[in-house]
Motif scaffolding. Structure first.
Motif, PDB file in Angstrom:
ATOM      1  N   ALA A   1      11.867  40.164  42.643  1.00  0.00           N
ATOM      2  CA  ALA A   1      11.608  38.450  43.525  1.00  0.00           C
ATOM      3  C   ALA A   1      13.065  38.115  43.221  1.00  0.00           C
ATOM      4  CB  ALA A   1      10.335  37.356  43.152  1.00  0.00           C
ATOM      5  N   GLY A   2      14.537  37.734  42.590  1.00  0.00           N
ATOM      6  CA  GLY A   2      15.323  37.197  42.779  1.00  0.00           C
ATOM      7  C   GLY A   2      15.665  36.491  41.151  1.00  0.00           C
ATOM      8  N   VAL A   3      14.391  36.567  40.747  1.00  0.00           N
ATOM      9  CA  VAL A   3      14.475  35.002  39.595  1.00  0.00           C
ATOM     10  C   VAL A   3      14.659  36.512  37.887  1.00  0.00           C
ATOM     11  CG1 VAL A   3      13.082  33.781  38.410  1.00  0.00           C
ATOM     12  CG2 VAL A   3      12.854  34.108  40.689  1.00  0.00           C
ATOM     13  N   MET A   4      16.028  35.759  37.901  1.00  0.00           N
ATOM     14  CA  MET A   4      16.964  36.776  36.974  1.00  0.00           C
ATOM     15  C   MET A   4      16.793  36.179  35.922  1.00  0.00           C
ATOM     16  SD  MET A   4      17.140  39.190  38.989  1.00  0.00           S
ATOM     17  CE  MET A   4      17.508  40.442  38.007  1.00  0.00           C
ATOM     18  N   GLN A   5      17.233  35.470  35.711  1.00  0.00           N
ATOM     19  CA  GLN A   5      16.505  33.920  34.740  1.00  0.00           C
ATOM     20  C   GLN A   5      15.006  33.852  33.613  1.00  0.00           C
ATOM     21  OE1 GLN A   5      18.950  30.313  34.005  1.00  0.00           O
ATOM     22  NE2 GLN A   5      20.072  31.487  35.557  1.00  0.00           N
ATOM     23  N   VAL A   6      14.668  35.146  33.167  1.00  0.00           N
ATOM     24  CA  VAL A   6      12.824  34.423  32.852  1.00  0.00           C
ATOM     25  C   VAL A   6      12.944  34.487  31.080  1.00  0.00           C
ATOM     26  CG1 VAL A   6      11.162  35.258  32.630  1.00  0.00           C
ATOM     27  CG2 VAL A   6      12.364  35.665  34.510  1.00  0.00           C
ATOM     28  N   HIS A   7      12.743  33.226  30.311  1.00  0.00           N
ATOM     29  CA  HIS A   7      12.408  33.263  28.986  1.00  0.00           C
ATOM     30  C   HIS A   7      10.904  32.984  28.354  1.00  0.00           C
ATOM     31  CE1 HIS A   7      16.534  31.981  29.330  1.00  0.00           C
ATOM     32  NE2 HIS A   7      16.343  31.279  30.592  1.00  0.00           N
ATOM     33  N   GLY A   8      10.595  32.799  27.461  1.00  0.00           N
ATOM     34  CA  GLY A   8       9.451  32.956  26.757  1.00  0.00           C
ATOM     35  C   GLY A   8       9.021  34.448  26.662  1.00  0.00           C
ATOM     36  N   GLY A   9       7.618  34.379  26.584  1.00  0.00           N
ATOM     37  CA  GLY A   9       6.804  35.251  26.549  1.00  0.00           C
ATOM     38  C   GLY A   9       6.563  36.170  24.829  1.00  0.00           C
ATOM     39  N   GLU A  10       6.693  35.212  23.308  1.00  0.00           N
ATOM     40  CA  GLU A  10       6.994  35.453  22.291  1.00  0.00           C
ATOM     41  C   GLU A  10       5.470  35.021  21.794  1.00  0.00           C
ATOM     42  OE1 GLU A  10       9.183  31.672  22.734  1.00  0.00           O
ATOM     43  OE2 GLU A  10       7.961  33.387  24.119  1.00  0.00           O
ATOM     44  N   PHE A  11       4.528  35.317  22.944  1.00  0.00           N
ATOM     45  CA  PHE A  11       3.029  34.524  22.190  1.00  0.00           C
ATOM     46  C   PHE A  11       2.061  35.526  22.744  1.00  0.00           C
ATOM     47  CE2 PHE A  11       5.225  30.698  22.311  1.00  0.00           C
ATOM     48  CZ  PHE A  11       5.765  30.126  20.975  1.00  0.00           C
ATOM     49  N   CYS A  12       0.709  35.244  22.222  1.00  0.00           N
ATOM     50  CA  CYS A  12      -0.294  36.186  21.882  1.00  0.00           C
ATOM     51  C   CYS A  12      -1.755  35.116  22.256  1.00  0.00           C
ATOM     52  CB  CYS A  12      -0.084  37.624  21.093  1.00  0.00           C
ATOM     53  SG  CYS A  12      -2.178  38.321  21.694  1.00  0.00           S
ATOM     54  N   THR A  13      -2.010  35.276  22.995  1.00  0.00           N
ATOM     55  CA  THR A  13      -3.401  34.268  22.606  1.00  0.00           C
ATOM     56  C   THR A  13      -4.622  34.997  21.548  1.00  0.00           C
ATOM     57  OG1 THR A  13      -4.141  34.990  24.991  1.00  0.00           O
ATOM     58  CG2 THR A  13      -2.880  33.330  24.918  1.00  0.00           C
ATOM     59  N   VAL A  14      -4.874  36.052  21.971  1.00  0.00           N
ATOM     60  CA  VAL A  14      -5.704  37.052  21.788  1.00  0.00           C
ATOM     61  C   VAL A  14      -6.019  36.784  19.725  1.00  0.00           C
ATOM     62  CG1 VAL A  14      -7.171  38.646  21.119  1.00  0.00           C
ATOM     63  CG2 VAL A  14      -6.359  38.353  23.609  1.00  0.00           C
ATOM     64  N   SER A  15      -4.385  37.685  19.601  1.00  0.00           N
ATOM     65  CA  SER A  15      -4.386  36.873  18.209  1.00  0.00           C
ATOM     66  C   SER A  15      -3.809  36.022  17.318  1.00  0.00           C
ATOM     67  CB  SER A  15      -2.989  37.721  17.727  1.00  0.00           C
ATOM     68  OG  SER A  15      -2.454  37.676  18.178  1.00  0.00           O
ATOM     69  N   ASN A  16      -4.267  35.026  17.937  1.00  0.00           N
ATOM     70  CA  ASN A  16      -3.664  33.326  17.313  1.00  0.00           C
ATOM     71  C   ASN A  16      -4.825  32.150  17.700  1.00  0.00           C
ATOM     72  OD1 ASN A  16      -2.897  31.456  16.178  1.00  0.00           O
ATOM     73  ND2 ASN A  16      -0.388  31.780  16.960  1.00  0.00           N
ATOM     74  N   SER A  17      -6.130  32.554  16.749  1.00  0.00           N
ATOM     75  CA  SER A  17      -7.325  32.150  17.180  1.00  0.00           C
ATOM     76  C   SER A  17      -7.075  30.686  16.624  1.00  0.00           C
ATOM     77  CB  SER A  17      -8.548  32.674  16.096  1.00  0.00           C
ATOM     78  OG  SER A  17      -8.391  32.578  14.686  1.00  0.00           O
ATOM     79  N   GLY A  18      -5.993  30.377  15.612  1.00  0.00           N
ATOM     80  CA  GLY A  18      -5.423  29.241  14.804  1.00  0.00           C
ATOM     81  C   GLY A  18      -5.193  27.810  15.829  1.00  0.00           C
ATOM     82  N   ARG A  19      -4.296  28.692  17.210  1.00  0.00           N
ATOM     83  CA  ARG A  19      -3.818  27.708  17.827  1.00  0.00           C
ATOM     84  C   ARG A  19      -3.940  27.684  19.443  1.00  0.00           C
ATOM     85  NH1 ARG A  19       2.959  28.560  17.409  1.00  0.00           N
ATOM     86  NH2 ARG A  19       3.663  26.177  18.364  1.00  0.00           N
TER      87      ARG A  19
END
Length: 262
Positions: free
Chosen positions: A224-242
């Motif tokens: 879609a032309g969005v080349m600056q993409v950040h984040g993507g380092e978390f997992c909701t399933v495996s971090n039950s305390g957060r």
């Protein structure tokens, strides 16, 4: 008032100084089990549709709103592709949509999730922001592309994005119908390669794959032309305390990702 340390402030290089963004976690609220914080305290469940008592949700939203410049534009999310302008949402309205955008100061866009991918958008000049709810159905159907189109129609220039907490690539087991939905949207051989790379066959389970929703979203955003993409380092399933996770717990709360112009 500063953002609580148990919430997330996106690591987002290049985010304009006049734009604020945050992602809540399950911590810092008043909701009891099963909407609690996972450590014996109250949880910050922000969803009104998950079985939590309304007064708990109202208090949790008050806690959040105290840190914002205005009332968030809550949506009734349906895994679709509709995008709304928060300036057109009345004080008591909760429109059925899965993304919103704003060009006005003090009007936060908000998305609630509990495994689906929240994507926050901003143009590089800080004139327009947006938030999108991208579960696999909405992602395959084009919710991110619709959000980008709406922002550009509102006058946004070059766009950047941040991907918030979602189900991780080692937890998201799906069937062939999910893979096929994305292959159907791949318009060329390059797209097919990107889609194929985001699905890892599960040993001993024919027709089952581990899907990387972050990789799929990056592919869609780049297309879609969005080349600056950040984040993507978390997992909701495996971090039950957060984080809250529907796939992990079934009955659970909802966290939120928000972005606004100051």
């Amino acid at each position: 008032m500063s953002t609580p340390s148990h919430w997330l402030v996106p690591h987002w290089p290049g985010l304009p100084g006049n734009v604020g963004a945050l992602s809540t976690t399950r911590r810092g609220g008043v909701s009891p089990v099963p909407y609690d914080d996972g450590m014996g305290g109250g949880g910050l469940n922000l969803g009104t549709h998950v079985g939590d008592q309304p007064h708990n949700v109202a208090r949790n939203r008050e806690i959040l709103c105290a840190l914002l410049p205005g009332r968030p534009a809550w949506l009734s999310q349906v895994h679709g592709t509709a995008v709304v302008d928060v300036a057109r949402i009345g004080p008591q309205e909760v429109p059925e949509a899965d993304a919103s955008f704003s060009s006005a100061p003090g009007k936060p866009c908000v998305i609630m999730t509990a495994d689906c991918l929240p994507v926050l958008f901003c143009d590089v000049e800080g004139k327009t922001v947006a938030a999108a709810h991208a579960g696999w159905r909405g992602l395959a159907a084009g919710v991110l592309e619709h959000t980008v189109e709406s922002m550009r129609a509102a006058g946004a220039g070059e766009l950047m994005a941040w991907m918030g907490p979602a189900i991780g690539a080692y937890q998201f087991e799906v069937g062939n119908e999910v893979k096929q939905a994305f292959l159907n949207g791949a318009v060329d051989a390059s797209g097919v390669r990107h889609v194929e790379a985001a699905f890892t066959p599960v040993a001993g389970k024919p027709g089952k794959y581990l899907a990387d929703i972050y990789a799929l979203a990056r592919y869609v955003l780049h297309r879609a032309g969005v080349m600056q993409v950040h984040g993507g380092e978390f997992c909701t399933v495996s971090n039950s305390g957060r984080f809250y996770s529907y796939r992990r717990d079934g009955v659970t709360g909802r966290q939120a990702a928000l972005i606004w112009i100051k």
